[in-house]
Design a protein around this motif. Structure first.
Motif, mmCIF file in Angstrom:
data_model
loop_
_atom_site.group_PDB
_atom_site.id
_atom_site.type_symbol
_atom_site.label_atom_id
_atom_site.label_comp_id
_atom_site.label_asym_id
_atom_site.label_seq_id
_atom_site.Cartn_x
_atom_site.Cartn_y
_atom_site.Cartn_z
ATOM 1 N N GLY A 52 127.756 112.000 77.807
ATOM 2 C CA GLY A 52 127.721 112.878 76.389
ATOM 3 C C GLY A 52 128.238 111.697 75.448
ATOM 4 O O GLY A 52 127.854 112.074 73.958
ATOM 5 N N GLY A 53 129.146 110.741 75.795
ATOM 6 C CA GLY A 53 129.402 109.921 74.460
ATOM 7 C C GLY A 53 128.975 108.361 73.734
ATOM 8 O O GLY A 53 128.721 108.365 72.748
ATOM 9 N N VAL A 54 127.542 108.651 74.434
ATOM 10 C CA VAL A 54 126.496 107.383 74.502
ATOM 11 C C VAL A 54 125.975 107.927 72.878
ATOM 12 O O VAL A 54 126.122 107.218 71.906
ATOM 13 C CB VAL A 54 125.477 107.350 75.414
ATOM 14 C CG1 VAL A 54 124.501 106.466 74.761
ATOM 15 C CG2 VAL A 54 126.209 106.510 76.734
ATOM 16 N N LYS A 55 125.810 109.235 72.773
ATOM 17 C CA LYS A 55 125.014 109.774 71.745
ATOM 18 C C LYS A 55 125.597 109.765 70.701
ATOM 19 O O LYS A 55 125.595 109.224 69.444
ATOM 20 C CB LYS A 55 124.295 110.980 71.796
ATOM 21 C CG LYS A 55 123.884 111.804 70.813
ATOM 22 C CD LYS A 55 123.439 113.223 70.395
ATOM 23 C CE LYS A 55 121.347 113.064 71.198
ATOM 24 N NZ LYS A 55 121.105 113.981 71.077
ATOM 25 N N ALA A 56 127.053 109.836 70.400
ATOM 26 C CA ALA A 56 128.706 109.953 69.758
ATOM 27 C C ALA A 56 128.425 108.322 69.515
ATOM 28 O O ALA A 56 128.830 108.739 68.317
ATOM 29 C CB ALA A 56 129.597 111.098 69.921
ATOM 30 N N ALA A 57 128.326 107.691 70.155
ATOM 31 C CA ALA A 57 129.573 106.108 70.479
ATOM 32 C C ALA A 57 127.657 105.628 69.358
ATOM 33 O O ALA A 57 127.784 104.423 68.441
ATOM 34 C CB ALA A 57 129.269 105.802 71.450
ATOM 35 N N ARG A 58 126.469 105.631 69.579
ATOM 36 C CA ARG A 58 125.705 105.245 68.841
ATOM 37 C C ARG A 58 125.664 105.432 67.023
ATOM 38 O O ARG A 58 125.137 105.040 66.332
ATOM 39 C CB ARG A 58 123.653 105.574 69.404
ATOM 40 C CG ARG A 58 122.479 104.677 69.133
ATOM 41 C CD ARG A 58 121.703 105.317 69.935
ATOM 42 N NE ARG A 58 121.845 104.434 70.718
ATOM 43 C CZ ARG A 58 120.901 103.388 71.502
ATOM 44 N NH1 ARG A 58 121.020 102.512 69.860
ATOM 45 N NH2 ARG A 58 121.411 102.668 72.237
ATOM 46 N N LEU A 59 125.432 106.906 67.649
ATOM 47 C CA LEU A 59 125.239 107.733 66.151
ATOM 48 C C LEU A 59 126.610 106.895 65.153
ATOM 49 O O LEU A 59 126.408 106.619 63.888
ATOM 50 C CB LEU A 59 126.012 109.231 65.666
ATOM 51 C CG LEU A 59 125.635 109.927 64.301
ATOM 52 C CD1 LEU A 59 123.937 110.174 63.913
ATOM 53 C CD2 LEU A 59 126.038 111.392 64.977
ATOM 54 N N THR A 60 127.576 106.707 65.717
ATOM 55 C CA THR A 60 128.973 105.902 64.860
ATOM 56 C C THR A 60 128.698 104.674 64.300
ATOM 57 O O THR A 60 129.275 104.647 63.416
ATOM 58 C CB THR A 60 130.079 106.166 66.089
ATOM 59 O OG1 THR A 60 130.428 107.523 65.988
ATOM 60 C CG2 THR A 60 131.186 104.503 64.967
ATOM 61 N N LEU A 61 128.022 104.483 65.529
ATOM 62 C CA LEU A 61 127.309 102.670 65.211
ATOM 63 C C LEU A 61 126.002 102.078 63.723
ATOM 64 O O LEU A 61 126.472 101.418 62.503
ATOM 65 C CB LEU A 61 126.963 101.869 65.736
ATOM 66 C CG LEU A 61 127.889 101.675 67.144
ATOM 67 C CD1 LEU A 61 127.112 100.728 68.407
ATOM 68 C CD2 LEU A 61 128.368 100.618 66.274
ATOM 69 N N ILE A 62 125.701 103.712 64.021
ATOM 70 C CA ILE A 62 124.198 103.903 62.916
ATOM 71 C C ILE A 62 124.693 103.979 61.443
ATOM 72 O O ILE A 62 124.411 103.687 60.388
ATOM 73 C CB ILE A 62 123.131 104.711 63.483
ATOM 74 C CG1 ILE A 62 122.301 104.282 64.577
ATOM 75 C CG2 ILE A 62 122.138 104.852 62.323
ATOM 76 C CD1 ILE A 62 121.844 105.127 65.422
ATOM 77 N N LYS A 63 125.967 105.131 61.707
ATOM 78 C CA LYS A 63 126.948 105.285 60.058
ATOM 79 C C LYS A 63 126.891 104.171 59.617
ATOM 80 O O LYS A 63 127.059 104.261 58.645
ATOM 81 C CB LYS A 63 127.601 106.696 60.334
ATOM 82 C CG LYS A 63 127.034 107.309 60.696
ATOM 83 C CD LYS A 63 127.595 108.770 60.996
ATOM 84 C CE LYS A 63 127.232 110.487 61.301
ATOM 85 N NZ LYS A 63 127.898 110.799 60.937
ATOM 86 N N SER A 64 127.830 102.741 60.854
ATOM 87 C CA SER A 64 128.819 102.215 59.747
ATOM 88 C C SER A 64 127.203 100.904 59.297
ATOM 89 O O SER A 64 127.595 100.323 57.851
ATOM 90 C CB SER A 64 129.329 101.549 61.137
ATOM 91 O OG SER A 64 129.587 100.059 60.562
ATOM 92 N N ASP A 65 126.661 101.148 60.032
ATOM 93 C CA ASP A 65 125.500 100.188 59.536
ATOM 94 C C ASP A 65 124.980 100.839 57.737
ATOM 95 O O ASP A 65 124.447 99.863 56.984
ATOM 96 C CB ASP A 65 124.185 100.428 60.273
ATOM 97 C CG ASP A 65 123.129 98.696 60.424
ATOM 98 O OD1 ASP A 65 123.502 98.155 59.013
ATOM 99 O OD2 ASP A 65 122.004 98.963 60.839
ATOM 100 N N ILE A 66 124.457 101.863 58.454
ATOM 101 C CA ILE A 66 124.575 102.516 56.146
ATOM 102 C C ILE A 66 124.844 102.144 55.535
ATOM 103 O O ILE A 66 124.052 102.210 54.466
ATOM 104 C CB ILE A 66 124.191 104.083 57.078
ATOM 105 C CG1 ILE A 66 122.734 104.655 57.679
ATOM 106 C CG2 ILE A 66 123.971 104.850 55.679
ATOM 107 C CD1 ILE A 66 122.450 106.349 58.208
ATOM 108 N N GLU A 67 126.072 102.147 56.055
ATOM 109 C CA GLU A 67 127.355 102.299 54.668
ATOM 110 C C GLU A 67 127.286 100.317 54.571
ATOM 111 O O GLU A 67 127.248 100.651 53.230
ATOM 112 C CB GLU A 67 128.794 102.323 55.309
ATOM 113 C CG GLU A 67 130.362 102.913 54.606
ATOM 114 C CD GLU A 67 129.812 104.100 54.057
ATOM 115 O OE1 GLU A 67 130.473 104.102 52.794
ATOM 116 O OE2 GLU A 67 128.711 104.951 54.645
ATOM 117 N N ASP A 68 126.922 100.080 55.603
ATOM 118 C CA ASP A 68 126.843 98.587 54.406
ATOM 119 C C ASP A 68 125.839 97.972 53.806
ATOM 120 O O ASP A 68 125.896 97.152 53.426
ATOM 121 C CB ASP A 68 126.999 97.199 56.171
ATOM 122 C CG ASP A 68 128.193 97.536 56.886
ATOM 123 O OD1 ASP A 68 128.907 97.778 56.579
ATOM 124 O OD2 ASP A 68 128.203 97.344 58.131
#
Length: 321
Positions: free
Chosen positions: A209-225
């Motif tokens: 279950g943590g894979v989805k949360a981890a991937r979304l965290t990285l995507i949000k970080s990329d969006i912020e950049d």
């Protein structure tokens, strides 16, 4: 032991008269390694370590030296598996029962901690990121683990995702509440399992279950950049992360939002900060809207009032008072 600890080891912090010996003693006690610098007088080494009950992360930068895990030191080591991720420079690793492996950026080396061996760091500076995980945590991926043990391999997209998330956790570990740090550690476990199994996030989503949360965290970080970039779109972000737009939408839907709503709110918050900052008083509202990524001023004004209860002009007027 506290749930989360951070430790720093710097050769430069020790008295120059006894620096090498004192540093070697500290490293042997904490890292279970015996360091031998190529140039004792000019030896430099810095390592930051994050310690959680089921995860250890580390970032080391060393001048040319050898690090030896003797039979005695290996016997005292925990039954962990360490993933070495070279970031700059390179090193040669050889453990008992394995081949001599040359490692450079773009590779990983998987190290069973209980096996003696020696690593040689090359050149003026080598940077390596480390992640140590209890072997029992990785038991579901034993086949993939055994294939990589005491060996080097090229980074796959799954290993790159693992590395980026683990490094983010390492950098923020000192600021995170312990309960959240432990949740993030479980995400690192899930990403390691995904990488070892050689599966995509689609294939393991039901198991980890943590894979989805981890991937979304990285995507949000990329969006912020890339918040102000005109290229920012679902298709562009999905392509950068090797997933489909449909899967991207499902990631945001799992948090009861959408890609567009998330981007809009982040841009609105960026605009709010600028409009309330006296340092930007000389910038027009339209220029600020454009700078943070809005192309339609009327829509920006409407969304701003909807989210904050007043217009950009009203906020600026209040700030100026």
């Amino acid at each position: 032991m506290r749930p989360v600890q951070t430790v720093s080891l710097r050769a430069g912090d020790f008295d120059p008269a006894v620096r090498v010996d004192a540093f070697k003693e500290a490293v042997a006690a904490i890292c279970r390694l015996d360091f031998t610098p190529a140039d004792p007088a000019g030896f430099q080494s810095e390592t930051s370590i994050g310690v959680l009950p089921t995860l250890v992360t580390g970032h080391g930068a060393h001048s040319s030296c050898n690090a030896n895990r003797t039979v005695q030191l290996a016997a005292d080591a925990q039954d962990n598996v360490m993933v070495h991720l070279p970031l700059q420079g390179g090193f040669t690793m050889q453990q008992v029962g394995g081949q001599s492996i040359e490692c450079a950026p773009g590779m990983i080396y998987v190290d069973p901690n209980e096996v003696p061996g020696e690593v040689s760091f090359h050149g003026d500076r080598t940077d390596v990121f480390y992640v140590s995980i209890p072997r029992g945590v990785l038991a579901p991926a034993t086949k993939g683990l055994n294939a990589l043990m005491r060996n080097g391999a090229a980074l796959t997209p799954q290993w790159r995702l693992f590395a980026r998330y683990a490094r983010m956790l390492h950098e923020e570990l000192g600021e995170l509440p312990p309960d959240q740090a432990l949740i993030c550690a479980s995400h690192v476990h899930d990403l390691a399992l995904m990488a070892l199994e050689g599966e995509t996030a689609h294939g393991v989503e039901g198991h980890h279950g943590g894979v989805k949360a981890a991937r979304l965290t990285l995507i949000k970080s990329d969006i912020e950049d890339n918040l102000s970039s005109p290229r920012l779109s679902p298709g562009w972000i999905a392509g950068r992360h090797g997933i489909s737009e449909r899967y991207l939408r499902s990631l945001f839907a799992s948090q009861d939002t959408s890609f567009q709503d998330h981007v809009c709110k982040r841009r609105l918050l960026a605009a709010y900060r600028r409009l309330s900052d006296p340092r930007h008083v000389g910038q027009s509202i339209s220029q600020i809207a454009l700078d943070v990524g809005f192309g339609d001023l009327s829509w920006f004004n409407a969304q701003f009032k909807r989210n904050f209860g007043h217009t950009p002009s009203e906020l600026r007027a209040r700030t100026a008072v």
